[in-house]
Design a protein around this motif. Structure first.
Motif, PDB file in Angstrom:
ATOM      1  N   ASP A 175       6.805  -7.204 -10.231  1.00 16.87           N
ATOM      2  CA  ASP A 175       8.122  -6.647 -10.499  1.00 16.87           C
ATOM      3  C   ASP A 175       8.682  -6.052  -9.199  1.00 16.87           C
ATOM      4  O   ASP A 175       8.032  -5.232  -8.555  1.00 16.87           O
ATOM      5  CB  ASP A 175       7.970  -5.557 -11.577  1.00 16.87           C
ATOM      6  CG  ASP A 175       9.291  -4.951 -11.986  1.00 16.87           C
ATOM      7  OD1 ASP A 175       9.673  -5.138 -13.144  1.00 16.87           O
ATOM      8  OD2 ASP A 175       9.951  -4.285 -11.136  1.00 16.87           O
ATOM      9  N   LEU A 235      -2.206  -6.419  -6.497  1.00 16.10           N
ATOM     10  CA  LEU A 235      -1.511  -5.671  -7.551  1.00 16.10           C
ATOM     11  C   LEU A 235      -0.581  -4.615  -6.953  1.00 16.10           C
ATOM     12  O   LEU A 235      -0.745  -4.203  -5.796  1.00 16.10           O
ATOM     13  CB  LEU A 235      -2.532  -4.993  -8.466  1.00 16.10           C
ATOM     14  CG  LEU A 235      -3.621  -5.896  -9.060  1.00 16.10           C
ATOM     15  CD1 LEU A 235      -4.587  -5.080  -9.906  1.00 16.10           C
ATOM     16  CD2 LEU A 235      -3.007  -7.025  -9.891  1.00 16.10           C
ATOM     17  N   ILE A 236       0.362  -4.187  -7.762  1.00 13.99           N
ATOM     18  CA  ILE A 236       1.346  -3.182  -7.346  1.00 13.99           C
ATOM     19  C   ILE A 236       0.689  -2.004  -6.628  1.00 13.99           C
ATOM     20  O   ILE A 236       1.108  -1.594  -5.553  1.00 13.99           O
ATOM     21  CB  ILE A 236       2.087  -2.628  -8.591  1.00 13.99           C
ATOM     22  CG1 ILE A 236       3.004  -3.689  -9.190  1.00 13.99           C
ATOM     23  CG2 ILE A 236       2.875  -1.353  -8.253  1.00 13.99           C
ATOM     24  CD1 ILE A 236       4.257  -3.941  -8.421  1.00 13.99           C
ATOM     25  N   ASP A 237      -0.356  -1.476  -7.261  1.00 19.00           N
ATOM     26  CA  ASP A 237      -0.911  -0.211  -6.778  1.00 19.00           C
ATOM     27  C   ASP A 237      -1.790  -0.378  -5.548  1.00 19.00           C
ATOM     28  O   ASP A 237      -2.366   0.593  -5.059  1.00 19.00           O
ATOM     29  CB  ASP A 237      -1.662   0.477  -7.924  1.00 19.00           C
ATOM     30  CG  ASP A 237      -0.675   0.832  -9.034  1.00 19.00           C
ATOM     31  OD1 ASP A 237       0.051   1.807  -8.863  1.00 19.00           O
ATOM     32  OD2 ASP A 237      -0.588   0.073 -10.022  1.00 19.00           O
ATOM     33  N   GLN A 238      -1.891  -1.598  -5.061  1.00 23.07           N
ATOM     34  CA  GLN A 238      -2.655  -1.829  -3.841  1.00 23.07           C
ATOM     35  C   GLN A 238      -1.748  -2.069  -2.644  1.00 23.07           C
ATOM     36  O   GLN A 238      -2.211  -2.083  -1.499  1.00 23.07           O
ATOM     37  CB  GLN A 238      -3.559  -3.038  -4.048  1.00 23.07           C
ATOM     38  CG  GLN A 238      -4.518  -2.784  -5.208  1.00 23.07           C
ATOM     39  CD  GLN A 238      -5.365  -3.973  -5.508  1.00 23.07           C
ATOM     40  OE1 GLN A 238      -4.871  -5.101  -5.538  1.00 23.07           O
ATOM     41  NE2 GLN A 238      -6.643  -3.733  -5.721  1.00 23.07           N
ATOM     42  N   ARG A 261       8.947   0.638  -5.136  1.00 19.15           N
ATOM     43  CA  ARG A 261       8.467   2.012  -5.298  1.00 19.15           C
ATOM     44  C   ARG A 261       7.061   2.160  -4.700  1.00 19.15           C
ATOM     45  O   ARG A 261       6.762   3.139  -4.030  1.00 19.15           O
ATOM     46  CB  ARG A 261       8.438   2.361  -6.788  1.00 19.15           C
ATOM     47  CG  ARG A 261       9.031   3.720  -7.097  1.00 19.15           C
ATOM     48  CD  ARG A 261       8.899   4.157  -8.549  1.00 19.15           C
ATOM     49  NE  ARG A 261       8.732   3.108  -9.534  1.00 19.15           N
ATOM     50  CZ  ARG A 261       9.742   2.571 -10.221  1.00 19.15           C
ATOM     51  NH1 ARG A 261      10.988   2.978 -10.047  1.00 19.15           N
ATOM     52  NH2 ARG A 261       9.513   1.624 -11.107  1.00 19.15           N
ATOM     53  N   THR A 282       5.435   4.744  -1.638  1.00 20.27           N
ATOM     54  CA  THR A 282       4.716   5.855  -2.281  1.00 20.27           C
ATOM     55  C   THR A 282       4.406   6.997  -1.329  1.00 20.27           C
ATOM     56  O   THR A 282       4.624   8.163  -1.628  1.00 20.27           O
ATOM     57  CB  THR A 282       3.378   5.362  -2.889  1.00 20.27           C
ATOM     58  OG1 THR A 282       3.667   4.336  -3.813  1.00 20.27           O
ATOM     59  CG2 THR A 282       2.656   6.502  -3.610  1.00 20.27           C
ATOM     60  N   TRP A 283       3.891   6.644  -0.140  1.00 20.38           N
ATOM     61  CA  TRP A 283       3.363   7.688   0.750  1.00 20.38           C
ATOM     62  C   TRP A 283       4.321   7.942   1.902  1.00 20.38           C
ATOM     63  O   TRP A 283       4.380   7.181   2.850  1.00 20.38           O
ATOM     64  CB  TRP A 283       1.979   7.310   1.257  1.00 20.38           C
ATOM     65  CG  TRP A 283       1.048   7.055   0.113  1.00 20.38           C
ATOM     66  CD1 TRP A 283       0.530   5.853  -0.276  1.00 20.38           C
ATOM     67  CD2 TRP A 283       0.566   8.024  -0.837  1.00 20.38           C
ATOM     68  NE1 TRP A 283      -0.253   6.014  -1.396  1.00 20.38           N
ATOM     69  CE2 TRP A 283      -0.255   7.328  -1.756  1.00 20.38           C
ATOM     70  CE3 TRP A 283       0.738   9.394  -0.985  1.00 20.38           C
ATOM     71  CZ2 TRP A 283      -0.886   7.975  -2.820  1.00 20.38           C
ATOM     72  CZ3 TRP A 283       0.102  10.033  -2.036  1.00 20.38           C
ATOM     73  CH2 TRP A 283      -0.698   9.326  -2.945  1.00 20.38           C
ATOM     74  N   ASP A 321       9.141  -2.144  -9.145  1.00 22.64           N
ATOM     75  CA  ASP A 321       7.849  -1.464  -9.076  1.00 22.64           C
ATOM     76  C   ASP A 321       7.249  -1.602  -7.674  1.00 22.64           C
ATOM     77  O   ASP A 321       6.682  -0.651  -7.134  1.00 22.64           O
ATOM     78  CB  ASP A 321       6.874  -2.056 -10.113  1.00 22.64           C
ATOM     79  CG  ASP A 321       7.275  -1.725 -11.546  1.00 22.64           C
ATOM     80  OD1 ASP A 321       8.058  -0.765 -11.735  1.00 22.64           O
ATOM     81  OD2 ASP A 321       6.802  -2.419 -12.458  1.00 22.64           O
TER      82      ASP A 321
END
Lengths: 151, 559
Positions: free
Chosen positions: A119, A97-100, A125, A129-130, A122
């Motif tokens: 996406d 997933l995106i957030d992983q 981005r 993130t970090w 997304d």
């Protein structure tokens, strides 16, 4: 001959390598340990990644499967392989997933074949993130502590 | 106190933006609720019975006046004008709207606070001895190590999808005021021949299957602290059970493997990790430690350690012959703790007024406490795991004025560690997991004992109430524990005796069949009757229980 499993190059959505991707199927960890010529292998959550350590030289692709995104064993598998000096492709597949993405990248994954395409904006981005990181990890980035104490 | 530099601030700011983006993608339907859930949990956002709950991290329970004021503002702006301080030294808001969450996180980041990893299957906010840096009996201030671990555990790339939540506590005294051995990892900072290092305990916990953590390593050198913790976590991440949520905590792994085998695997991983080099530079620990130096006036003379205040000494505080309300003396005797500097004490601010909700504070009270911290305690405050607050460094001469201000704000109850100082989970009034209401029971018990004047007679007695077997109210570790269960659709309460979360750690044992609400209150009175009739000189309730065993209590309850 072990049954072909694994993802094909066109299922890979993000790749941070310049070499040609392996274009044949992968085998299970058990099969990889039994046969001497496999160059691509797939790790399931319950597999011990350390069983692969004797074969790292010949492996060009290791897929780590995330059948469920909440099962984080694959993060340890990835780091263990990188810590042992594996330099081939390390591909996260399954429920990615995106957030992983940013954490997976830090653990040494350099290609991603999510079972549902993500996406692009997304994802871009998420990879960014970090800007800084607290821990030493497989990506070998200088940590915040390192930067604080640079000579 | 620790102060963020540009890096810490940037990390928290990045997290706020990340969460804002996640909430947007959830609203746009790009994330399912299943996918969003772990993300919101890792930002402290739970869905409870009536609304969202937001849990804000207070690392190792330390905060300053400005931060407390920000918490008060949030309670007013986004909640109902109060907050609830928790057994993990955090604060929870119970009436939050999902659409406000990102703004609250942004407000928090302005005062160097966050809600990072206050929930979810990751390394949670790290707790510590609430008297850290102040206690007369302290060997080493644990907070620099807790802060080092806070940074290491924040956004850890490998340990964000653990089998289950993971709680770490750090202490630096022989006395354990943080329930250290009831944590997934408990660390005691020790000094051996002048060298500082860390004792590691692993596999403790409460919940459905309470376990006391065994010692797995007696001394980890300071320059290997993070490496050792990383090895503990990696073994757990790889081999902790994932087939059953209720068997997924590290305590089950350590129990099933045996402490010796878990330790062997950790040591093997540790040896490997040392060769990889994951430890932050040792200068980083020195940099962090400098933030925790004692305020200047406390460094000289000495410091020689203080001793507990005696009634005689309390009578002589301040202006001799000055008329004084009787309440002050009881408070000063009960609610202060010896400080490393002989002219100071730590002063405990009870959030347990008789009949009140344990751990709740209004915005107004938070502001009072913030002001008092500025005035009397070098701008420092602590949250205790007992759901109280404290001012760590108060000059003994200032105690009368401090007490007056606290008393005026309804914060002057002299009941630390008494039967009124009840730990209770939110229970069925808020929590979707609960089987029974804990809060009304706590209110009635404290009211009853306060009204009869028995609280003082009974002395130290730690009563802890959980509204379900998840044990958020620490009932396993109560001198008296109460567990709410559902019995054929009715609330029922099981009584247990003999638990302790302190250095004499033990797990409470069930007395027998449960009671209804009135019945369990009567039962608590009966067991205190047995104690008062049997206690030897100087014995606490727990000591008497340990000496005479369960039988006399059972006899009184069921005989």
């Amino acid at each position: 001959m072990a049954k072909d499993i694994g993802t094909s190059p066109d299922e890979v959505q993000f790749r941070f390598r310049d070499d040609e991707p392996v274009d044949h199927g992968t085998v299970t960890v058990d099969a990889c340990c039994d046969q001497t010529n496999a160059t691509a292998v797939r790790i399931e959550p319950g597999d011990d990644a350390r069983l692969l350590l004797p074969f790292l030289d010949r492996l060009a692709l290791v897929e780590v499967n995330f059948p469920s995104f909440g099962d984080g064993r694959g993060y340890s598998a990835a780091r263990i392989l990188r810590e042992a000096g594996y330099t081939g492709e390390l591909r996260a597949v399954g429920q990615v997933l995106i957030d992983q993405l940013s954490h997976m990248r830090r653990c040494g994954f350099d290609s991603f074949a999510p079972d549902k395409r993500l996406d692009e904006d997304d994802a871009a981005r998420a990879f960014a993130t970090w800007v800084n990181v607290y821990q030493r990890a497989a990506d070998r980035r200088a940590t915040i502590a390192d930067k604080r104490h640079e000579a | 106190m620790y102060k963020y530099d540009q890096y810490d601030q940037a990390m928290v700011d990045a997290r706020v933006e990340e969460f804002r983006d996640q909430a947007r993608r959830r609203l746009e339907g790009k994330l399912t609720e299943d996918q969003f859930k772990p993300l919101r949990l890792m930002n402290g956002l739970y869905l409870q019975l009536h609304a969202y709950m937001l849990r804000v991290a207070i690392p190792y329970g330390t905060l300053n006046a400005r931060q407390m004021e920000a918490l008060a503002d949030i309670a007013e702006k986004y909640d109902r004008g109060y907050g609830h301080f928790t057994t993990r030294q955090n604060i929870q808001y119970n009436w939050i709207k999902l659409e406000d969450a990102a703004d609250i996180l942004a407000d928090l980041s302005k005062v160097e606070m966050h809600a990072i990893q206050t929930s979810g299957n990751c390394i949670r906010n790290i707790s510590a001895d609430h008297f850290a840096g102040a206690a007369a009996d302290e060997v080493v201030d644990p907070r620099p190590y807790a802060e080092l671990m806070r940074q290491w555990s924040s956004f850890h790339p490998e340990f964000t999808y653990l089998p289950r939540k993971f709680k770490i506590a750090v202490i630096g005294s022989e006395t354990d005021r943080a329930a250290m051995r009831l944590h997934d990892i408990g660390i005691r900072i020790v000094k051996r021949d002048g060298e500082v290092g860390a004792q590691f305990y692993a596999g403790g916990g409460m919940g459905r299957t309470p376990m006391i953590a065994p010692l797995i390593r007696d001394f980890v050198p300071l320059d290997q602290l993070i490496t050792y913790a990383e090895a503990c976590l990696r073994v757990y991440n790889r081999y902790g059970r994932r087939d059953n949520k209720y068997k997924a905590r590290i305590k089950i792994l350590v129990h099933e493997l045996g402490a010796a085998e878990y330790t062997r695997q950790v040591e093997e991983e540790f040896a490997h990790m040392l060769s990889v080099g994951v430890e932050p530079p040792l200068e980083e620990l020195a940099r962090i430690a400098a933030h925790f130096e004692l305020p200047e006036p406390l460094r000289r003379p000495g410091p020689r350690a203080g001793t507990p205040l005696t009634p005689e000494r309390i009578k002589n505080i301040g202006v001799p012959g000055q008329a004084r309300d009787g309440g002050f003396e009881a408070w000063a005797l009960n609610n202060t703790h010896p400080h490393r500097h002989p002219d100071y004490v730590s002063a405990v601010i009870s959030l347990k007024p008789a009949g009140g909700i344990p751990g709740d504070a209004t915005s107004e009270q938070m502001r009072v406490v913030a002001k008092l911290a500025r005035h009397y305690s070098f701008d420092e405050l602590r949250v205790m795991h007992t759901q109280n607050l404290l001012l760590p460094h108060v000059a003994i001469a200032d105690l009368p004025a401090l007490w007056q201000a606290l008393d005026a704000a309804g914060l002057g109850s002299p009941n630390m560690d008494t039967i009124e100082d009840i730990i209770a989970c939110p229970g069925l009034d808020y929590c979707s997991l609960a089987n029974a209401r804990s809060i009304p029971l706590a209110q009635r018990i404290s009211e009853r004992f306060a009204a009869s004047g028995r609280t003082e007679v009974v002395g130290e007695l730690k009563l802890k109430i959980s509204g379900c077997i998840n044990a958020c109210g620490h009932h396993h570790a109560g001198h008296i524990g109460i567990l709410g269960v559902d019995k054929k659709g009715k609330e029922n309460f099981q009584l247990s005796l003999g638990g302790s979360e302190a250095e004499d750690v033990s797990l409470a044992k069930i007395t027998g069949p449960g009671f209804d609400e009135d019945g369990v209150i009567a039962a608590v009175e009966k067991v205190t009757d047995v104690y008062l009739a049997t206690r030897a000189d100087g014995e606490r309730f727990l000591d008497t229980y340990r000496r005479i065993g369960m039988e006399p209590f059972k006899e009184a309850l069921y005989g």
